[in-house]
Scaffold this active site. Sequence first.
Site, mmCIF file in Angstrom:
data_model
loop_
_atom_site.group_PDB
_atom_site.id
_atom_site.type_symbol
_atom_site.label_atom_id
_atom_site.label_comp_id
_atom_site.label_asym_id
_atom_site.label_seq_id
_atom_site.Cartn_x
_atom_site.Cartn_y
_atom_site.Cartn_z
ATOM 1 N N ASN A 7 31.564 -11.291 29.748
ATOM 2 C CA ASN A 7 32.070 -12.001 28.622
ATOM 3 C C ASN A 7 33.538 -11.761 28.684
ATOM 4 O OD1 ASN A 7 32.276 -13.383 26.194
ATOM 5 N ND2 ASN A 7 30.621 -12.230 25.214
ATOM 6 N N ARG A 91 29.576 -15.732 30.945
ATOM 7 C CA ARG A 91 29.230 -16.584 29.512
ATOM 8 C C ARG A 91 30.262 -17.287 29.130
ATOM 9 N NH1 ARG A 91 30.749 -14.851 23.403
ATOM 10 N NH2 ARG A 91 29.918 -16.754 22.184
ATOM 11 N N HIS A 180 26.490 -20.211 20.159
ATOM 12 C CA HIS A 180 25.338 -18.982 19.910
ATOM 13 C C HIS A 180 23.956 -19.478 20.695
ATOM 14 C CE1 HIS A 180 27.505 -17.205 16.293
ATOM 15 N NE2 HIS A 180 27.897 -16.665 17.452
ATOM 16 N N ARG A 241 36.414 -16.396 9.430
ATOM 17 C CA ARG A 241 36.436 -17.804 9.488
ATOM 18 C C ARG A 241 35.780 -18.389 8.417
ATOM 19 N NH1 ARG A 241 33.217 -18.191 15.150
ATOM 20 N NH2 ARG A 241 33.911 -16.292 15.797
ATOM 21 N N GLU A 385 21.778 -11.389 24.248
ATOM 22 C CA GLU A 385 22.391 -12.670 25.067
ATOM 23 C C GLU A 385 22.639 -12.209 26.517
ATOM 24 O OE1 GLU A 385 25.145 -12.581 21.482
ATOM 25 O OE2 GLU A 385 25.476 -14.584 21.815
#
Length: 400
Positions: A7, A91, A180, A241, A385
């Site tokens: 990733n 990813r 996600h 965010r 994940e």
Amino acid sequence: MKVLVINCGSSSVKYQLIDTDTDVSLAKGMVARIGMSGSVLTHKPHDRREVKVSAEILDHIVAIEYVVSILMSENHGVIKERSEIEAIGHRVVHGGEKFSDSVLITPDLLVDLRNLIDLAPLHNPHNIRGINACLKTLPGVPMVAVFDTAFHHKMPAHAYIYGLPYVMYKRYGIRRYGFHGTSHQYVSERAAEMLGKPLSELKLITCHLGNGASVAAIDGGVSIDTSMGFTPLEGLMMGTRSGDLDPAIILHVMAREELTLHEANTLLNKHSGLAGISGVSSDMREIIEAAKDNHANAKIALDAYCYRLRKYIAAYVGALGGLDALVYTAGIGENSPDVRECSCERLECLGIEIDKTKNNQAVGKQMDISTDGARVRTLVIPTNEELVIAHDTRRIVEAQ
Ligand code: AMP
């Protein structure tokens, strides 16, 4: 099959070597501060303690070379030879409309990924850099791209279209994509196992609450709506965010503060959310501590975070036309009884009732935290994940 999961961020590479025959994560770690002073590799073999190695790591190629070396090293390694790495799963944040599943990485695919940079300028370039670094360091090892967006690919048009001229969608691909995906997919499959029912018969709401945060409405295993949109900025409030806001605010603030596009982007992505409101931190642990010490803005930030989450949960019950289980996952979802309790307040009317004692016990572990009589099960499920990426990689490589 041993799969190396990669990733890549702008200055970091996270990795995990997973044996997909046993699902054991043999080693995991991260290279941080690539191309900066103070680069460091943190590595944790599954059966030994964590080590940190400081080195000059100028780019992603050097970073991947370090990762491969430590995976094979005498003291900290878990493999003897490079050839034991049988496949690599990357990813990739944005798969656009084209990719509804993971795919084998070929020269043609790299062209497709470059064409998608326009949709994800903050993420996809780093993912491509990681792929190129692996091509150099581990040539000949099959590689697979696993997209964050793919799980949401079947979302219906009424959920993905924005209220803009339709030509914006046709011309620029402006629509909801959702992110996600691997996490929402993983926890929805675990939820079905916990409930002892087929996923195809379940209506689920999954809340991935980490540094980035999103909610998904999953009907029979299909994501029918999700809170992140064209980019991972929409939806819930996050660490730094903003999440949802009136789009006119951006125009207003840009005009008043004479901001460039880049500055406006930084404001929305890096200085907003929990950090922006509280002025304390983007880390939920510190926000909760400060709120308990009566820090006024930390309290507003925490309340606003939970309130917005509660609104999404209630809205998605409507989108699904019912609910079997509500799932909390990722750093905050797995570890914060406070956020779970606050976001479930007033949802008894929808059948969501959590047991306070069970909720307090569920820290970093899989648990059903609902009251015995609740109509809807509320579950805490640690996400994984990397395991989804490793399994997908194996599936795609074996299908060749
Ligand atoms: P992730 O991106 O999944 O690693 O999640 C990171 C977020 O999880 C950060 O905001 C952390 O503050 C939060 N987090 C981790 N542990 C806890 C905890 N015990 N209570 C509240 N938030 C936590």
